[in-house]
Design an enzyme around this catalytic site. Structure first.
Site, PDB file in Angstrom:
ATOM      1  NE  ARG A 115       8.594  14.120  12.731  1.00 30.27           N
ATOM      2  CZ  ARG A 115       8.262  13.609  11.538  1.00 30.27           C
ATOM      3  NH1 ARG A 115       7.908  12.334  11.436  1.00 30.27           N
ATOM      4  NH2 ARG A 115       8.266  14.366  10.461  1.00 30.27           N
ATOM      5  CG  HIS A 140      14.890  10.500   9.276  1.00 39.92           C
ATOM      6  ND1 HIS A 140      14.099   9.447   9.701  1.00 39.92           N
ATOM      7  CD2 HIS A 140      14.222  11.077   8.234  1.00 39.92           C
ATOM      8  CE1 HIS A 140      13.005   9.385   8.953  1.00 39.92           C
ATOM      9  NE2 HIS A 140      13.052  10.358   8.060  1.00 39.92           N
ATOM     10  CG  HIS A 211      13.229   7.992   4.041  1.00 37.47           C
ATOM     11  ND1 HIS A 211      12.412   8.695   3.182  1.00 37.47           N
ATOM     12  CD2 HIS A 211      12.777   8.268   5.285  1.00 37.47           C
ATOM     13  CE1 HIS A 211      11.524   9.381   3.879  1.00 37.47           C
ATOM     14  NE2 HIS A 211      11.719   9.138   5.171  1.00 37.47           N
ATOM     15  CG  ASP A 284       4.894  11.880   7.862  1.00 38.31           C
ATOM     16  OD1 ASP A 284       5.448  10.763   7.936  1.00 38.31           O
ATOM     17  OD2 ASP A 284       5.512  12.961   7.996  1.00 38.31           O
ATOM     18  CD  GLU A 353       9.869   6.500   6.256  1.00 39.92           C
ATOM     19  OE1 GLU A 353      10.592   6.820   7.225  1.00 39.92           O
ATOM     20  OE2 GLU A 353       8.956   7.236   5.817  1.00 39.92           O
TER      21      GLU A 353
END
Length: 388
Positions: A115, A140, A211, A284, A353
């Protein structure tokens, strides 16, 4: 008369055998059960296909050049049974249908993975407005980021696929024409080696990653949080309720973010007493890797590992990047039918990631994502598989 019927019967038998043989041949399937014909199409006036990589140990990786997506990774478990360890779809149509089956499954993400706050970046004296496609932020690379673009593909040998893309100046609002190369290699020691390179004709920001959603248990119809995870990081970057980093860097000590000793993700993934997990309904978040020091990452040290006690499959991740975003599939469980007709439940998988920290363009003290003309962007990510 008998001779006549014998001849007719023989002809019918030969015809039946020939038809049976033709039908038995059918489309040539991959070892993981994918039909390459279901990926053979034209998208955005460019050819899309499914490419298959092999090594001498029987491992197989299937990749489509639509979004540079890893579609399947077939690895042996502790008993030698081949197991597909990534989530995805079994046809191109679902990957391209971003409305009915939205996903970033297995994609090559760019220009900027993760982000960027309010979708704004400053490059030189100019402010650029990017798409605001996730809680008011740019996620992304925007609504038509590289995961929805068709890469040019060149399979140089049985184990290497080279993907290239030219991203024009102004692509999703980002400055500069960027030329990208993503090289995926399946090594002899059962690793998927991912190298990302880029150049630009104008200063810009870039942050690429893969991803893939990993489930090492061999049954993606069930939750996967019994997998054990290790993260080589003393610190992490908290986020607000819109998943945006606050600018803080905090110690993992004494928190559910501490994975310096491997343990089951399920221990804290539903811990609603911890605001960060409560806000995200799981993990996350970005971890600040100990493998990155003095502006340089050591891609010979394990950054993160994931292990399935059920199958004995161990995944070790190596990178030269400063951060690792760990995402536990908190938005899955939508009822969309995926590979093998399975509807993935929430918390079925883990994304690992490698990256610059989220919103690094707006946080000047963090490792820089800026790329200038004459420089070369290089990011290295390795997913290595073994059993124990």
């Amino acid at each position: 008369m008998k001779k006549f019927f014998w001849v007719i019967g023989l002809a019918a038998l030969v015809g039946f055998s020939a038809c049976g043989k033709k039908e038995a041949q059918g489309p040539k399937m991959t070892e993981s059960g994918l039909n390459p014909e279901l990926f053979d199409s034209i998208v955005n006036n460019k050819q899309v296909k499914l490419y298959t990589l092999h090594n001498a140990k029987g491992m197989e990786v299937c990749i489509t050049n639509f979004g540079g997506r890893v579609v399947s990774i077939l690895v042996p478990d502790r008993d030698g049974n081949l197991t597909d360890v990534v989530l995805g779809y079994d046809n191109l149509k679902q990957y391209t249908d971003s409305v009915n089956s939205p996903s970033d499954y297995g994609s090559t993400v760019g220009r900027y993975a993760n982000r960027i706050k309010d979708g704004k970046i400053t490059v030189g004296d100019s402010v650029y407005q990017l798409p605001r496609n996730n809680f008011g932020h740019c996620l992304h690379g925007g609504t038509s980021g590289w995961m929805y673009q068709v890469f040019d593909a060149n399979q140089t040998n049985d184990s290497t696929l080279v993907l290239t893309l030219v991203s024009p100046d102004g692509d999703n609002g980002f400055p500069g024409e960027v030329k990208v190369t993503a090289t995926y290699s399946l090594t002899a020691d059962n690793a998927l080696d991912c190298k990302y390179e880029a150049t630009t004709d104008k200063e810009t920001v870039i942050n690429m990653t893969n991803h893939s959603y990993f489930n090492l248990n061999g049954d993606p119809s069930q939750e996967g949080m019994d997998m054990e995870m290790y993260i080589n990081a003393d610190n992490w970057t908290p986020a607000d309720k819109t998943y945006m980093t606050t600018g803080e860097i905090k110690s993992v000590e004494g928190t559910p973010m501490d994975f310096r000793k491997a343990h089951a993700i399920s221990e804290h993934v539903n811990d609603s007493t911890f605001d960060q997990i409560r806000n995200a309904t799981g993990y996350d978040h970005n971890w600040c890797l100990n493998t990155y020091k003095d502006g340089k990452g050591d891609d010979t040290q394990v950054a993160v590992s994931l292990y399935s006690p059920k199958t004995g499959i161990l995944l070790e991740v190596y990178t030269n990047e400063p951060g690792m975003q760990v995402y536990t599939g908190n938005f899955q469980g939508t009822g969309v039918v995926c590979k093998n007709g399975i509807q993935y439940p929430k918390h079925v998988s883990v994304c690992l990631e490698s990256q610059k920290y989220p919103d690094s363009p707006n946080k000047k003290d963090w490792p820089s994502p800026y790329l200038k003309p004459g420089e070369k962007y290089y990011s290295h990510l390795v997913y290595k598989f073994s059993t124990k």
